[in-house]
Design an enzyme around this catalytic site. Structure first.
Site, PDB file in Angstrom:
ATOM      1  N   PHE A  57       0.822  -1.216   0.000  1.00 42.07           N
ATOM      2  CA  PHE A  57       0.000   0.000   0.000  1.00 42.07           C
ATOM      3  C   PHE A  57       0.852   1.262   0.000  1.00 42.07           C
ATOM      4  CE2 PHE A  57      -3.105   3.028   1.773  1.00 42.07           C
ATOM      5  CZ  PHE A  57      -4.198   2.722   0.968  1.00 42.07           C
ATOM      6  N   VAL A  81       0.754  -9.236  -2.425  1.00 47.15           N
ATOM      7  CA  VAL A  81      -0.462  -9.154  -1.626  1.00 47.15           C
ATOM      8  C   VAL A  81      -1.146 -10.516  -1.722  1.00 47.15           C
ATOM      9  CG1 VAL A  81      -2.518  -7.813  -1.114  1.00 47.15           C
ATOM     10  CG2 VAL A  81      -0.634  -6.733  -2.342  1.00 47.15           C
ATOM     11  N   HIS A  88      -8.682  -7.225   4.208  1.00 47.70           N
ATOM     12  CA  HIS A  88      -8.735  -6.035   3.355  1.00 47.70           C
ATOM     13  C   HIS A  88      -7.838  -6.179   2.124  1.00 47.70           C
ATOM     14  CE1 HIS A  88      -5.494  -5.194   6.178  1.00 47.70           C
ATOM     15  NE2 HIS A  88      -5.093  -4.155   5.473  1.00 47.70           N
ATOM     16  N   ARG A 127       5.179 -17.665  -8.440  1.00 41.96           N
ATOM     17  CA  ARG A 127       5.331 -16.532  -9.371  1.00 41.96           C
ATOM     18  C   ARG A 127       6.566 -15.693  -9.065  1.00 41.96           C
ATOM     19  NH1 ARG A 127      -1.062 -14.854  -9.291  1.00 41.96           N
ATOM     20  NH2 ARG A 127      -1.785 -16.926  -9.872  1.00 41.96           N
TER      21      ARG A 127
HETATM   22  N1  INI Z   1       0.829  -5.560   2.418  1.00 46.49           N
HETATM   23  C1  INI Z   1       1.349  -6.351   1.458  1.00 46.49           C
HETATM   24  O1  INI Z   1       2.271  -5.927   0.748  1.00 46.49           O
HETATM   25  N2  INI Z   1       0.877  -7.607   1.265  1.00 46.49           N
HETATM   26  C2  INI Z   1      -0.134  -8.120   2.007  1.00 46.49           C
HETATM   27  O2  INI Z   1      -0.524  -9.297   1.777  1.00 46.49           O
HETATM   28  C3  INI Z   1      -0.691  -7.322   3.041  1.00 46.49           C
HETATM   29  N3  INI Z   1      -1.726  -7.837   3.869  1.00 46.49           N
HETATM   30  O3  INI Z   1      -1.977  -9.041   3.829  1.00 46.49           O
HETATM   31  O4  INI Z   1      -2.341  -7.102   4.655  1.00 46.49           O
HETATM   32  C4  INI Z   1      -0.189  -6.015   3.216  1.00 46.49           C
HETATM   33  N4  INI Z   1      -0.701  -5.200   4.171  1.00 46.49           N
HETATM   34  C5  INI Z   1      -0.014  -4.035   4.645  1.00 46.49           C
HETATM   35  C6  INI Z   1      -0.324  -2.822   3.806  1.00 46.49           C
HETATM   36  O5  INI Z   1       0.366  -2.880   2.576  1.00 46.49           O
HETATM   37  C7  INI Z   1       0.144  -1.544   4.523  1.00 46.49           C
HETATM   38  O6  INI Z   1       1.526  -1.639   4.792  1.00 46.49           O
HETATM   39  C8  INI Z   1      -0.598  -1.272   5.846  1.00 46.49           C
HETATM   40  O7  INI Z   1      -1.998  -1.347   5.663  1.00 46.49           O
HETATM   41  C9  INI Z   1      -0.243   0.124   6.398  1.00 46.49           C
HETATM   42  O8  INI Z   1      -0.660   1.151   5.482  1.00 46.49           O
END
Ligand code: INI
Length: 155
Positions: A57, A81, A88, A127
């Protein structure tokens, strides 16, 4: 009629990898794949920078910031992800993917999507070099092709 295409010759300029630490074991393989893809297409090791962010994110903000510097020919975004890990999933995956597209469109710099969106950890590992190629390697080639394509397109 003119036809434009990018090739895979090493373009001038620097590349930067923006990698998410979440699911780090998978993303490290994507990073290795991307470095391998760049190096094997003639990009010098010292022309590749790297930035780690907490999760996928967070990739778009950093990718956009780096693209805006004008220092990089392309920005390569790498993350994983995984649906099993989160309720979420759709928000994280959607935010990352849409944000990466926005970073490219708002800066005019190729910002490449190398973020895996998978149902399971096993799919992600596959992958990231285990079975179904390495999405990081693919992202590196896409970056080179896009840089060369943009250099050829009319202003
Ligand atoms: N971020 C990821 O890169 N992969 C994921 O699978 C994931 N899950 O599972 O929640 C994930 N969450 C963290 C997100 O990217 C943010 O760092 C967090 O929400 C803070 O903004």
């Amino acid at each position: 009629m003119a036809t434009y295409e990018g090739n895979f010759t090493p373009p001038p300029g620097r590349f930067v990898l923006v990698a998410a630490r979440f699911n780090q074991a998978v993303v490290e393989r994507l990073v290795e794949g991307a470095r391998d893809g760049l190096r094997r297409h003639g990009v010098a090791e010292d022309a590749i920078d790297g930035v780690w962010v907490p999760g996928s994110f967070e990739i778009p903000l950093v990718a956009q910031r780096l693209a805006r510097t004008g220092k990089y020919a392309a920005v390569i975004c790498l993350g994983a992800v995984i649906k099993g890990d989160t309720d979420h999933y759709d928000y994280v995956a959607g935010g990352a993917v849409n944000g990466i597209a926005q970073a490219a469109l708002t800066t005019g710099v190729p910002v490449i999507l190398g973020v895996l969106t998978c149902d399971t950890l096993e799919q992600a590992i596959n992958r990231a070099g285990a079975k179904a190629g390495n999405k990081g390697f693919d992202a590196a080639l896409t970056a080179i092709e896009m840089v060369n394509l943009l250099r050829r397109l009319p202003e």
